[in-house]
Design a protein around this motif. Structure first.
Motif, PDB file in Angstrom:
ATOM      1  N   ALA A  73      39.236  34.894  48.898  1.00  0.00           N
ATOM      2  CA  ALA A  73      38.649  33.556  48.842  1.00  0.00           C
ATOM      3  C   ALA A  73      38.290  33.006  50.227  1.00  0.00           C
ATOM      4  O   ALA A  73      37.181  32.472  50.403  1.00  0.00           O
TER       5      ALA A  73
ATOM      6  N   VAL B 148      38.676  33.250  43.050  1.00  0.00           N
ATOM      7  CA  VAL B 148      37.976  32.722  44.228  1.00  0.00           C
ATOM      8  C   VAL B 148      37.705  31.231  44.049  1.00  0.00           C
ATOM      9  O   VAL B 148      38.029  30.406  44.927  1.00  0.00           O
TER      10      VAL B 148
ATOM     11  N   SER C 204      41.881  36.126  44.979  1.00  0.00           N
ATOM     12  CA  SER C 204      42.624  35.142  45.769  1.00  0.00           C
ATOM     13  C   SER C 204      42.650  35.537  47.241  1.00  0.00           C
ATOM     14  O   SER C 204      42.472  34.696  48.131  1.00  0.00           O
TER      15      SER C 204
ATOM     16  N   ALA D 127      45.610  31.464  49.858  1.00  0.00           N
ATOM     17  CA  ALA D 127      45.046  32.701  49.311  1.00  0.00           C
ATOM     18  C   ALA D 127      46.127  33.755  49.114  1.00  0.00           C
ATOM     19  O   ALA D 127      46.199  34.411  48.061  1.00  0.00           O
TER      20      ALA D 127
ATOM     21  N   LEU E 201      41.097  29.119  43.879  1.00  0.00           N
ATOM     22  CA  LEU E 201      41.802  28.995  45.153  1.00  0.00           C
ATOM     23  C   LEU E 201      41.102  28.000  46.077  1.00  0.00           C
ATOM     24  O   LEU E 201      41.746  27.147  46.702  1.00  0.00           O
TER      25      LEU E 201
END
Length: 435
Positions: A285, A349, A282, A137, A352
């Motif tokens: 996530a 999201v 990210s 992430a 990742l």
């Protein structure tokens, strides 16, 4: 090395890898046209870059699995450095075509080795059950931060730099070359190659035998593993989403802003905001996976449910672009920009968490090849969408193209239903081409 230091190095490498692309994005076409290229020649240069990248995607992934992550990442930095230095001084279409070839090789080489290095290193330090989500992430967030910072710098630096040995539009390319030089040094000095099962000394004969064999193993693994087949189709759906905004949003913003010039400025700002949204997505996530796990009663983080949520958010954002296409003026700009930012957050999201699932489903010996296959699937989805959405928007309008895209992205969420477990497939007993 500790897990924390490995994460810091991974984040730095990701930032330096994507910063040159962000710097070039606002000025590349303008630089080529200023140097006398026609739009048709600019399109040819872009096509050459795409063809080289797609052609080398799988071979370079296999090369990273056979020769090692560090050497391939260093080679990527060297090719990128040469490409951007050439771009800064190019004056003819042939020089720009040579630049496109070098840049395409560098881009293909950069697809996956940094992430593969981090995952291998973390597995070496903490074992095969190491938590990948947090590090992936943060690495993904750094990619988006680099793109955001690069787009803003590349858009404004030419306005601030006085004419000199390099024209202002060439300065971002020179800055990108400097970033690539720093990446080359970092890759060579700060990324020790982690131990990998079945790894061996690299010889020319071993490369000639090992790279095709590794590519074949990776492709067979993707074709034979249900979870990887689904994740490749999800990657193609991400390509559809990216095309839906990158192809159609600039024209929409130009229409709202009033002129092409003002529209390009608006798009640069919106693109920077989109990259910021991607960085946020990210970073969020892992939290999205934990929240989705609680909601679904999974008893822990659920990457699958989190990826579904990100995909649904992406689809809803494209649908919002279609629904608000009738708005004009400031209201239209604000709604389009908001949908753009939310779309990139949702896409980050889902992407990742899919990346985490991919790395959990593959062993170290084929890790880079499989992630290159995912990148190829994304590019394939984008290429098909460029043709389809372009024709649909021309014939039926932008709203129709965005509506179809929203439905296709929503349909891709069904790929996560009854998703198989992501335990790694067993590695081959004998590695071909071990040299």
């Amino acid at each position: 090395m500790t897990p924390r230091s490995a994460l810091r190095r991974y984040m730095l490498v990701n930032f330096l890898t994507w910063l040159p692309l962000g710097l070039m994005l606002p000025v590349m076409v303008l630089l080529m046209t200023e140097r006398g290229l026609s739009l048709a020649q600019v399109g040819l240069v872009t096509t050459v870059f795409s063809v080289v990248t797609i052609t080398l995607e799988l071979p370079t992934g296999g090369l990273a699995d056979v020769a090692g992550r560090r050497v391939v990442l260093a080679a990527s930095a060297a090719f990128t450095l040469a490409a951007l230095a050439l771009m800064a001084v190019s004056t003819t279409v042939w020089m720009f075509l040579a630049m496109a070839v070098l840049k395409g090789v560098g881009r293909a080489l950069s697809s996956g080795p940094a992430t593969a290095w981090y995952v291998d290193t973390l597995h070496e330090l903490e074992g095969p059950d190491a938590d990948l989500g947090r590090g992936l992430a943060r690495g993904g967030a750094m990619e988006s931060v680099a793109l955001c910072a690069g787009v803003l710098a590349g858009g404004f630096v030419p306005l601030l730099v006085p004419p000199g040995p390099l024209p202002p539009l060439a300065v971002p390319a020179a800055g990108g070359a400097v970033a690539a030089a720093v990446l080359l040094v970092v890759a060579l000095l700060a990324l020790p190659e982690p131990a990998r099962e079945h790894a061996s000394a690299v010889t020319a004969r071993g490369l000639l035998r090992g790279v095709p064999a590794t590519v074949g193993e990776g492709v067979r693994l993707v074709a034979g593993a249900p979870v990887l087949r689904r994740l490749m189709l999800v990657a193609a759906g991400s390509g559809v989403a990216l095309t839906a905004v990158e192809l159609l949003t600039p024209g929409r913003l130009a229409e709202l802003a009033g002129t092409a010039e003002e529209g390009s400025t608006a798009y640069a700002i919106v693109a920077a905001l989109g990259f910021a949204g991607s960085a946020f997505g990210s970073a969020m996530a892992p939290r999205a996976a934990r929240l989705a796990g609680r909601v679904t009663g999974a008893g822990g983080p659920s990457p699958v449910a989190g990826a579904v949520a990100g995909t649904v958010l992406t689809s809803a954002s494209v649908g919002a672009l279609a629904a608000t296409a009738g708005l004009g003026g400031a209201a239209g700009l604000i709604t389009a920009a908001t949908a753009y930012v939310v779309l990139f957050a949702g896409l980050a999201v889902a992407g990742l968490l899919c990346l985490e699932m991919t790395h959990k489903a593959v062993d170290a010996g084929r890790r880079n090849t499989v992630t290159s296959t995912s990148s190829l699937a994304l590019q394939g989805g984008a290429a098909a969408s460029n043709l389809g959405f372009g024709a649909l928007a021309t014939g039926a309008g932008t709203v129709a193209a965005w509506s179809v895209a929203a439905c296709l992205i929503m349909a891709s969420a069904l790929l996560f239903v009854r998703m198989p477990r992501t335990s790694p497939a067993p590695a081959p007993q004998v590695r071909s081409g071990s040299g």
